[in-house]
Design a protein around this motif. Structure first.
Motif, short mmCIF file in Angstrom:
data_model
loop_
_atom_site.label_atom_id
_atom_site.label_comp_id
_atom_site.label_asym_id
_atom_site.label_seq_id
_atom_site.Cartn_x
_atom_site.Cartn_y
_atom_site.Cartn_z
N ALA B 100 -6.14 -53.86 31.96
CA ALA B 100 -5.20 -53.52 30.89
C ALA B 100 -4.51 -52.19 31.17
O ALA B 100 -3.31 -52.02 30.89
CB ALA B 100 -5.91 -53.48 29.55
N GLY B 103 -1.38 -52.65 32.97
CA GLY B 103 -0.32 -53.47 32.37
C GLY B 103 -0.61 -54.96 32.30
O GLY B 103 0.29 -55.75 31.98
N ILE B 104 -1.83 -55.37 32.58
CA ILE B 104 -2.17 -56.80 32.55
C ILE B 104 -2.73 -57.18 31.18
O ILE B 104 -3.67 -56.56 30.69
CB ILE B 104 -3.26 -57.13 33.59
N PRO B 105 -2.16 -58.18 30.51
CA PRO B 105 -2.73 -58.65 29.23
C PRO B 105 -4.00 -59.46 29.50
O PRO B 105 -4.01 -60.68 29.42
CB PRO B 105 -1.61 -59.50 28.63
#
Lengths: 268, 268
Positions: B100, B103-105
């Protein structure tokens, strides 16, 4: 085959619902888990147990802030959705570890990795694995989560939706709802001093009672008492009896698990 | 519709497989997550991503110690089974939080709350929710877990079983296996200096290669390279190509996600 009891513990009981940041009432959590452990050691030969816990300050704050219960609009919402799930997993780890300290084989049950919602309603969820877990003697511990919604991208799958779904799809004897009120009242007991506890609700007296149940007072994205009781009334048709009790009172969760009748009973 | 890439990261890459207690190689984890974040920002318009991570020292130690991969014998085993799951959820939280930050959901995907095993093999698992998660743009992050087994009570559902199952049930373009070796060798490169990297495996040359793939050397309850490649060969029939790369080398995970060909490719 063992009887199945589903114990739903509201976030208001142990997860500081009105806190302005995610917070646990550690003393309350320890007490509740000790009570469950005491009862479990006495009933485990004849009853299986599923625990479903609410989110309290771990859920409602982030959901209100981000609006992800209404769906996904952009990349920020997507990041918030994932963050919300991670926060619930943190809470579930705190709860399951405390249960384990009291001898419960507490197995996390995430729900959102197999549940599909539709416009906020739970459409489907797999029960094959949880049925197996019960068979071998585990105590699955489910919890409110954000989940994929085929109509609006995502929505909230609350403990108050998970508990009746499981009750409906697994042969369930009893659902115990541990809340922060003594049961169902003729009006909201936090607002109306003349509110009276209703000891028993059946499909026959429910229509008359409905008018008073206009939802709980404190911040709650998952809906109030009316929604809860409506679902539980439907479950009585499947043979599952429910009991709404006050989980903030010492010993009440333990007594209810041991079969004592108090609070509000919802039966056929 | 987007292409689907499944990235399996071995526990040996970031979770200190040979440690005598659960331990993360923080530097390696941060690097891998940064690489995934870099690649994800470039490919996310055209590709969906599922990440599956191994357990390393978080899984193998407790499983070896308790023997729960062989099933349940008593109450202690049951408590160990639940503890093992909780430990995996802790590891997954560490991994998803680091993802996260980049930037990774990153949405946790527990698997064991809906998977059913049979004598150690994955029999069924729900893919409805994960298909929905991909549709809205989430990055589900699955991980090796202990799961209900209808034959022996419980067994281990490893990342090496989850990844091909998902690949088979969701239309998958590519599976990338980030391991601690450069690819598949003619013999074990940790034992045999004359071992040679095999750049491409197809069903045609696989029979000749099999003899050298007698399982990886270090402690691993989930089976070695032979099991991995056998599964990946079967997947080529479904149109999914695989790539086995060395995830401990700087930049390799990022390059593989961006489509660069190196390591060992397994194709039809």
């Amino acid at each position: 085959m063992k009887d199945l009891i589903i114990l739903k513990i509201g976030g208001s009981v142990f997860a500081c619902k009105d806190s302005d940041k995610p917070k646990i009432d550690q003393k309350a959590l320890e007490r509740i888990c000790r009570e469950i452990g005491n009862a479990h050691s006495k009933i485990k030969e004849k009853s299986s147990l599923i625990i479903v816990h609410g989110a309290g300050s771990y859920g409602h704050l982030i959901v209100k802030r981000t609006g992800i219960d209404k769906g996904i609009k952009n990349n920020e919402d997507l990041l918030a959705l994932a963050e919300t799930q991670r926060l619930q997993n943190e809470l579930n780890l705190i709860v399951t570890k405390e249960l384990a300290k009291n001898g419960i084989p507490a197995f996390p049950f995430q729900s959102s990795d197999h549940a599909v919602m539709s416009a906020g309603a739970l459409k489907s969820m797999s029960v094959d694995a949880i049925a197996g877990m019960l068979k071998i003697g585990l105590t699955p511990v489910a919890y409110g989560v954000p989940a994929y919604d085929e109509k609006q991208g995502c929505s909230i799958l609350s403990g108050d939706q998970i508990a009746p779904y499981l009750a409906q799809h697994l042969k369930t004897k009893k659902i115990i709802h541990a809340t922060d009120v003594d049961g169902v009242y003729t009006a909201d007991p936090k607002m109306d001093r003349n509110a009276k506890l209703i000891p028993e609700i059946t499909s026959k007296n429910f229509d008359k009672i409905k008018a008073g149940l206009s939802g709980s007072v404190s911040t709650d994205v998952t809906g109030g008492m009316l929604k809860k009781v409506t679902g539980l009334i439907a479950l009585t048709e499947k043979g599952a009896e429910s009991q709404i009790i006050n989980g903030t009172r010492i010993g009440f969760v333990e007594k209810a698990l041991l079969g004592e009748v108090f609070g509000t009973t919802i039966r056929r």
